[in-house]
Design a protein around this motif. Structure first.
Motif, PDB file in Angstrom:
ATOM      1  N   GLN A 130      -8.750  -4.898 -16.554  1.00  0.00           N
ATOM      2  CA  GLN A 130      -8.051  -4.623 -15.300  1.00  0.00           C
ATOM      3  C   GLN A 130      -6.954  -5.663 -15.104  1.00  0.00           C
ATOM      4  N   TRP A 131      -6.085  -5.414 -14.125  1.00  0.00           N
ATOM      5  CA  TRP A 131      -4.908  -6.248 -13.889  1.00  0.00           C
ATOM      6  C   TRP A 131      -4.773  -6.563 -12.407  1.00  0.00           C
ATOM      7  N   SER A 132      -4.073  -7.635 -12.122  1.00  0.00           N
ATOM      8  CA  SER A 132      -3.837  -8.060 -10.756  1.00  0.00           C
ATOM      9  C   SER A 132      -2.491  -8.772 -10.703  1.00  0.00           C
ATOM     10  N   PHE A 133      -2.113  -9.222  -9.510  1.00  0.00           N
ATOM     11  CA  PHE A 133      -0.842  -9.938  -9.394  1.00  0.00           C
ATOM     12  C   PHE A 133      -0.895 -10.912  -8.232  1.00  0.00           C
ATOM     13  N   GLY A 134      -0.145 -12.017  -8.385  1.00  0.00           N
ATOM     14  CA  GLY A 134      -0.020 -13.014  -7.330  1.00  0.00           C
ATOM     15  C   GLY A 134       1.303 -12.808  -6.621  1.00  0.00           C
ATOM     16  N   TYR A 135       1.267 -12.814  -5.303  1.00  0.00           N
ATOM     17  CA  TYR A 135       2.464 -12.437  -4.551  1.00  0.00           C
ATOM     18  C   TYR A 135       2.562 -13.188  -3.235  1.00  0.00           C
ATOM     19  N   GLU A 136       3.757 -13.121  -2.680  1.00  0.00           N
ATOM     20  CA  GLU A 136       4.067 -13.648  -1.357  1.00  0.00           C
ATOM     21  C   GLU A 136       4.414 -12.459  -0.472  1.00  0.00           C
ATOM     22  N   VAL A 137       3.776 -12.370   0.686  1.00  0.00           N
ATOM     23  CA  VAL A 137       4.033 -11.263   1.612  1.00  0.00           C
ATOM     24  C   VAL A 137       5.255 -11.593   2.465  1.00  0.00           C
ATOM     25  N   LEU A 138       6.283 -10.759   2.375  1.00  0.00           N
ATOM     26  CA  LEU A 138       7.485 -10.922   3.186  1.00  0.00           C
ATOM     27  C   LEU A 138       7.450 -10.013   4.420  1.00  0.00           C
ATOM     28  N   ASP A 139       6.770  -8.856   4.281  1.00  0.00           N
ATOM     29  CA  ASP A 139       6.670  -7.929   5.408  1.00  0.00           C
ATOM     30  C   ASP A 139       5.403  -7.097   5.237  1.00  0.00           C
ATOM     31  N   SER A 140       4.641  -7.007   6.311  1.00  0.00           N
ATOM     32  CA  SER A 140       3.424  -6.194   6.295  1.00  0.00           C
ATOM     33  C   SER A 140       3.162  -5.667   7.701  1.00  0.00           C
ATOM     34  N   GLU A 141       2.244  -4.726   7.786  1.00  0.00           N
ATOM     35  CA  GLU A 141       1.889  -4.147   9.083  1.00  0.00           C
ATOM     36  C   GLU A 141       0.418  -3.740   9.042  1.00  0.00           C
ATOM     37  N   ASN A 142      -0.315  -4.091  10.057  1.00  0.00           N
ATOM     38  CA  ASN A 142      -1.713  -3.693  10.139  1.00  0.00           C
ATOM     39  C   ASN A 142      -1.814  -2.276  10.670  1.00  0.00           C
ATOM     40  N   GLY A 143      -2.803  -1.552  10.156  1.00  0.00           N
ATOM     41  CA  GLY A 143      -2.981  -0.180  10.595  1.00  0.00           C
ATOM     42  C   GLY A 143      -4.326   0.349  10.158  1.00  0.00           C
ATOM     43  N   SER A 144      -4.425   1.655  10.129  1.00  0.00           N
ATOM     44  CA  SER A 144      -5.654   2.334   9.761  1.00  0.00           C
ATOM     45  C   SER A 144      -5.393   3.158   8.508  1.00  0.00           C
ATOM     46  N   PHE A 145      -6.354   3.158   7.585  1.00  0.00           N
ATOM     47  CA  PHE A 145      -6.241   3.929   6.351  1.00  0.00           C
ATOM     48  C   PHE A 145      -7.286   5.034   6.374  1.00  0.00           C
ATOM     49  N   GLN A 146      -6.856   6.258   6.122  1.00  0.00           N
ATOM     50  CA  GLN A 146      -7.748   7.421   6.147  1.00  0.00           C
ATOM     51  C   GLN A 146      -8.024   7.894   4.723  1.00  0.00           C
ATOM     52  N   LYS A 147      -9.318   8.059   4.406  1.00  0.00           N
ATOM     53  CA  LYS A 147      -9.681   8.618   3.106  1.00  0.00           C
ATOM     54  C   LYS A 147     -11.028   9.315   3.244  1.00  0.00           C
TER      55      LYS A 147
END
Length: 171
Positions: free
Chosen positions: A106-123
């Protein structure tokens, strides 16, 4: 010392057997909630190094650079296309491990968040809290044992071969 007095020179580096140690891997899948509660949105991923590509390190250990490459994004996923540093023992070991792990890698990545928004995820009729990642600077891509997103995978690796015409699929 006065920095303006310094001069610099540009060197063109050339490599031999460029196909040796190539890798291609999906490191992020868009519009899915991961185990950290994050949803990476399409067009959100940019290299922190700009046009210079992105580093590859072993399992997020910045003391163990093992390669470099570029990020290619489409509407569904972000792919790392790069090369292991085959001139180092760490690069050769990482290459051999990724190749041997095949579809378990598997793979992953290291990042810096410049813009995000909290919300709800439907599945599947269920709702969960999520952080929607809208703009990220990616500093590194890593082969890992278990990624936050379980749908990452190695597309292929390529070793030095006179008769080889493509990537060896990890299956």
């Amino acid at each position: 010392m006065d920095r303006e007095k310094f001069e610099s020179k540009t060197i063109d580096l050339k490599t031999v057997n460029e196909v040796e140690g190539k890798v291609e891997a999906v490191f992020s899948v868009f519009n899915e909630i991961d185990s950290d509660g994050d949803v990476v949105l399409p067009n959100s991923i940019k290299s922190g190094y700009g046009e210079n590509g992105v580093a590859m390190v072993w399992a997020h250990d910045w003391k163990k650079p093992i390669g470099r490459g570029e990020i290619i994004s489409d509407g569904d996923k972000a792919t790392f296309k790069g090369q292991f540093i085959m001139d180092t023992q760490e690069g050769r070991d990482a290459y051999a491990t990724v190749k041997a792990m095949g579809d378990l890698q598997q793979w992953s990545f290291g990042y810096e968040v410049l813009d995000s928004e909290n919300g709800s995820f439907q599945k599947d009729g269920k709702s969960s809290d999520a952080r929607y990642l809208k703009e990220l600077k990616v500093w590194e891509v890593s082969p890992v044992l278990v990624g936050a997103n379980q749908n990452t995978y190695t597309i292929g690796v390529k070793e030095k071969s006179e008769n080889s015409s493509g990537l060896t699929l990890a299956d």
